[in-house]
Design a protein around this motif. Structure first.
Motif, mmCIF file in Angstrom:
data_model
loop_
_atom_site.group_PDB
_atom_site.id
_atom_site.type_symbol
_atom_site.label_atom_id
_atom_site.label_comp_id
_atom_site.label_asym_id
_atom_site.label_seq_id
_atom_site.Cartn_x
_atom_site.Cartn_y
_atom_site.Cartn_z
ATOM 1 N N PHE A 92 0.826 -1.201 0.000
ATOM 2 C CA PHE A 92 0.000 0.000 0.000
ATOM 3 C C PHE A 92 0.867 1.261 0.000
ATOM 4 C CE2 PHE A 92 -2.570 -3.336 1.905
ATOM 5 C CZ PHE A 92 -3.748 -3.238 1.163
ATOM 6 N N THR A 93 0.358 2.297 -0.675
ATOM 7 C CA THR A 93 1.077 3.568 -0.741
ATOM 8 C C THR A 93 0.563 4.581 0.274
ATOM 9 O OG1 THR A 93 -0.458 4.451 -2.413
ATOM 10 C CG2 THR A 93 1.487 3.235 -3.209
ATOM 11 N N LEU A 94 -0.542 4.247 0.951
ATOM 12 C CA LEU A 94 -1.173 5.183 1.863
ATOM 13 C C LEU A 94 -2.081 4.403 2.807
ATOM 14 C CD1 LEU A 94 -1.539 8.294 2.339
ATOM 15 C CD2 LEU A 94 -3.412 8.203 0.676
ATOM 16 N N ALA A 95 -2.107 4.784 4.090
ATOM 17 C CA ALA A 95 -3.019 4.161 5.054
ATOM 18 C C ALA A 95 -3.804 5.239 5.771
ATOM 19 C CB ALA A 95 -2.262 3.295 6.056
ATOM 20 N N VAL A 96 -5.023 4.897 6.169
ATOM 21 C CA VAL A 96 -5.903 5.860 6.813
ATOM 22 C C VAL A 96 -6.721 5.144 7.878
ATOM 23 C CG1 VAL A 96 -7.727 5.521 5.090
ATOM 24 C CG2 VAL A 96 -7.646 7.661 6.399
ATOM 25 N N SER A 97 -7.122 5.890 8.888
ATOM 26 C CA SER A 97 -8.075 5.360 9.862
ATOM 27 C C SER A 97 -8.856 6.515 10.469
ATOM 28 C CB SER A 97 -7.376 4.583 10.977
ATOM 29 O OG SER A 97 -8.340 4.071 11.886
#
Length: 256
Positions: A92-97
């Protein structure tokens, strides 16, 4: 089922602006719930993809139905615990929560596992709650339903949404998990519990914390507590929804 997307609409706008998804990104959404963040990330990432992960089967079912209704083909949802799930390394190039990382039994292990799924240098952007006494929604509802009683055993046993309320702890945990350049920003936005008092009352009674507090009361006390809650909600009815003040941290870190 409680509508977290409506509750967190102002926070969602702040989160997506900070996330800054680019075309071609591969986005990992931790604790995605009903998938609003995942779906919006998928739209922005096209022709990239977005994957939402959550432990709740009913929430994921709603997320899948909504993604299908919106015609999204570059989004997927899986049920599982992000602390232990085996993700493809450096995929993954980006993670969010969006308020989905406060409940890990071992946050260092969980963030380490998420980090291994990210490419080196990739950002992890998340919102977490500040302390309980900074949350008007929590203090008002708690006061109405408990009427000043001391916290009960069920309170201590419940999942605590405020475990990452201390920004120094957040930075320490993420650093130990292999992240760098941790930045924590104060976010003050209201939360909405419904279009009017009765809608907000029905919504609050869907929350686990409300159910647990009411379970401590006998029938007569519970009825009085509901009357107090209705009065409190009515006092926050702006005519354009029932709104409460809240405080969060917007946390941005980079995978080393």
């Amino acid at each position: 089922m409680f509508d977290y997307d409506s509750e967190l609409v102002r926070h969602h706008e702040r989160l997506m602006a900070a996330l800054d998804v680019r075309p071609g990104d591969r986005v990992l959404d931790i604790g995605c719930g009903a998938g609003r963040t995942t779906r919006d990330a998928a739209r922005a990432a096209a022709p990239g993809t977005a994957l939402g992960v959550d432990v709740s089967g009913p929430m994921l079912a709603r997320a899948r139905r909504q993604a299908e209704a919106e015609g999204l083909r570059n989004v997927d949802f899986v049920q599982g615990d992000a602390q232990t799930r085996a993700f493809s390394p450096e995929h993954f190039t980006l993670a969010v929560s969006r308020f989905g990382t406060m409940f890990f039994s071992d946050p260092v292990a969980a963030f380490g596992n998420i980090g291994r799924a990210l490419r080196p240098g990739a950002r992890f952007v998340q919102l977490v709650w500040q302390a309980a006494d900074r949350q008007e929604w929590h203090t008002v509802i708690r006061a109405a339903l408990s009427h000043g009683l001391a916290p009960s055993a069920s309170d201590s046993a419940a999942a605590d949404p405020f475990t990452l309320a201390d920004p120094d702890i957040v930075a320490e945990v993420l650093t130990r998990a292999g992240f760098t350049a941790v930045d924590v920003v104060d976010v003050r936005e209201p939360v909405c519990y419904g279009p009017d008092t009765e809608g907000a009352l029905a919504a609050v009674l869907e929350l686990r914390m409300a159910k647990e507090w009411l379970s401590e009361l006998d029938a007569a006390s519970a009825e009085r507590a509901l009357d107090r809650l209705r009065v409190a909600l009515d006092a926050h009815d702006s005519g354009d929804g029932v709104w409460f003040d809240s405080r969060a941290w917007l946390v941005v870190a980079h995978r080393s």
